[in-house]
Design a protein around this motif. Structure first.
Motif, mmCIF file in Angstrom:
data_model
loop_
_atom_site.group_PDB
_atom_site.id
_atom_site.type_symbol
_atom_site.label_atom_id
_atom_site.label_comp_id
_atom_site.label_asym_id
_atom_site.label_seq_id
_atom_site.Cartn_x
_atom_site.Cartn_y
_atom_site.Cartn_z
ATOM 1 N N PRO A 298 0.830 -1.215 0.000
ATOM 2 C CA PRO A 298 0.000 0.000 0.000
ATOM 3 C C PRO A 298 0.865 1.266 0.000
ATOM 4 C CG PRO A 298 0.009 -1.012 2.184
ATOM 5 C CD PRO A 298 0.775 -1.927 1.298
ATOM 6 N N ALA A 304 1.898 8.157 -4.565
ATOM 7 C CA ALA A 304 1.571 7.732 -5.924
ATOM 8 C C ALA A 304 1.567 8.912 -6.881
ATOM 9 C CB ALA A 304 0.211 7.031 -5.934
ATOM 10 N N ASN A 330 -2.754 3.087 -9.475
ATOM 11 C CA ASN A 330 -3.085 1.970 -8.597
ATOM 12 C C ASN A 330 -3.005 0.659 -9.393
ATOM 13 O OD1 ASN A 330 -4.226 0.920 -6.004
ATOM 14 N ND2 ASN A 330 -5.858 0.270 -7.394
ATOM 15 N N GLU A 356 -0.739 -0.528 -4.353
ATOM 16 C CA GLU A 356 -2.157 -0.345 -4.018
ATOM 17 C C GLU A 356 -2.302 0.977 -3.264
ATOM 18 O OE1 GLU A 356 -4.240 -2.610 -0.754
ATOM 19 O OE2 GLU A 356 -5.214 -3.534 -2.502
ATOM 20 N N VAL A 357 -2.991 1.929 -3.912
ATOM 21 C CA VAL A 357 -3.162 3.250 -3.294
ATOM 22 C C VAL A 357 -4.138 3.131 -2.132
ATOM 23 C CG1 VAL A 357 -3.893 5.631 -3.631
ATOM 24 C CG2 VAL A 357 -2.670 4.418 -5.462
#
Length: 394
Positions: A298, A304, A330, A356-357
């Protein structure tokens, strides 16, 4: 001495005793003849020397109870001048020239199946049936049975390899009868297959099939007084614990073959193989994709959007740092080389890192104000515009 001589020579006639002579009568006859034809008493007499050799050879067989029994069984099966067809033969008794059988080329196709034999000649059978050196019955070696077992490994053990104990039950030579199947350790050679453990049957057109002998169940031997433990089979259940090395990089459900680790063979035959079916427990963090490991990491929205460096855990080693490019979407997968599972050549696969955002569920006032400001500054952007256009054009 050839196997042909072993069957054809009449040792009883050589010693001048009847077939039902006692051991004492055989011994007495041998001593009398040995004194008469001994080389020391007949110096320079070649015929006497040859006669002495025949007498000694006859005594070597008839003077040994085990050898005498083998000799009598062989002559009962094959006679002194020919082969007698068994129940599977094509009617009646018919004689073959033992010189042709023992001296002919391997294969003997014209006689295959006549008495339940195919492949090599009778000489091949007797070559392994009688051991003149050791004096005991020797039938063909028999390979041990294959064994299958299961083992459950942790995820890390499967990746790195492990040595695990396996407790197995298998068939092994019976200790009570030393694997002979006979209480006294003196089984007789199976008359149906003559110790080969196999019989041939004709299928027509010159072809024959080989099947395990039903009378001795493929052993080549039949117990005269069956062992009480193994009931004459010569095999008994045996439990043992073995340390088995599972190679690195094994997959869930994989079947590993370990040569020679199965049930022991019989009469010097090779052991069978051990097949181990591997089950691998799941890992709470890592997954597996061939030689590569997988992990989902994450990241925050700013990481991101703006890019940065993120630390990623590895299996059994220190974490690695990956550079996250600005604008990383993502679900993007990056690669940490050499951090995966061990391959067959000793190298390692890669660690596949999927981004994974993470969406926060509880925002503080400052963070909420900052996001409101960001929303106002990007109000003119619609990330779904292309989606609707593509839907209309389809």
């Amino acid at each position: 001495m050839s196997t042909k001589d072993f069957v054809e020579k009449d040792y009883y006639k050589v010693l001048g005793v009847p077939k039902d002579a006692t051991d004492a009568e055989v011994k007495k006859a041998y001593r009398k003849l040995a004194r008469e034809f001994h080389p020391d008493a007949n110096k320079g007499d070649a015929k006497a020397e040859e006669r002495f050799k025949e007498i000694s050879e006859a005594n070597d067989v008839l003077g040994d109870p085990k050898k005498r029994k083998e000799y009598d069984e062989a002559r009962a099966l094959f006679g002194s001048g020919g082969f007698r067809a068994g129940p599977g033969g094509a009617g009646g008794n018919f004689n073959f020239d033992l010189g042709d059988l023992f001296g002919g080329a391997p294969g003997g196709g014209q006689n295959a199946g006549a008495g339940g034999f195919g492949g090599g000649g009778i000489g091949d059978v007797f070559g392994g049936l009688f051991n003149r050196g050791g004096g005991g019955t020797r039938v063909q070696p028999r390979r041990g049975q294959d064994i299958e077992s299961e083992v459950t490994l942790s995820f890390t053990e499967a990746v790195d390899g492990a040595t695990v104990p396996l407790r197995m039950s298998s068939q092994a030579p019976c200790k009570a009868c030393s694997g002979t199947g006979d209480k006294n350790g003196t089984p007789r050679v199976c008359p149906t297959c003559v110790g080969t453990g196999q019989v041939s049957r004709g299928t027509g057109g010159g072809f024959s099939l080989t099947d395990p002998c039903v009378d001795c169940k493929g052993r080549g031997l039949i117990a005269q007084d069956p062992c009480e433990v193994c009931k004459g089979s010569g095999r008994a259940k045996s439990a043992r614990t073995m340390q088995v090395r599972i190679p690195a990089g094994v997959l869930d459900g994989q079947r590993i073959r370990l040569r020679g680790k199965g049930s022991p063979g019989e009469r010097g035959g090779p052991a069978g193989d051990l097949y181990v079916v591997v089950h691998v427990d799941a890992h709470p963090v890592f997954g597996r994709k061939g030689d590569n490991l997988t992990v989902t990491v994450p990241v925050t929205f700013p990481e991101a959007a703006l890019g940065g460096e993120v630390k990623v855990p590895t299996l059994g080693g220190p974490p690695v740092t990956l550079k996250l490019p600005a604008g990383t979407p993502n679900g993007r997968t990056m690669r940490a080389r050499g951090k995966g599972a061990v391959r067959k050549d000793g190298t390692r696969g890669d660690l596949l890192v999927t981004v994974e955002v993470a969406v926060p569920t509880d925002l503080g006032s400052d963070a909420q104000d900052a996001l409101e400001a960001y929303r106002k500054s990007t109000a003119g952007e619609d990330p779904r515009a292309e989606l609707f256009q593509a839907a209309k054009g389809a």
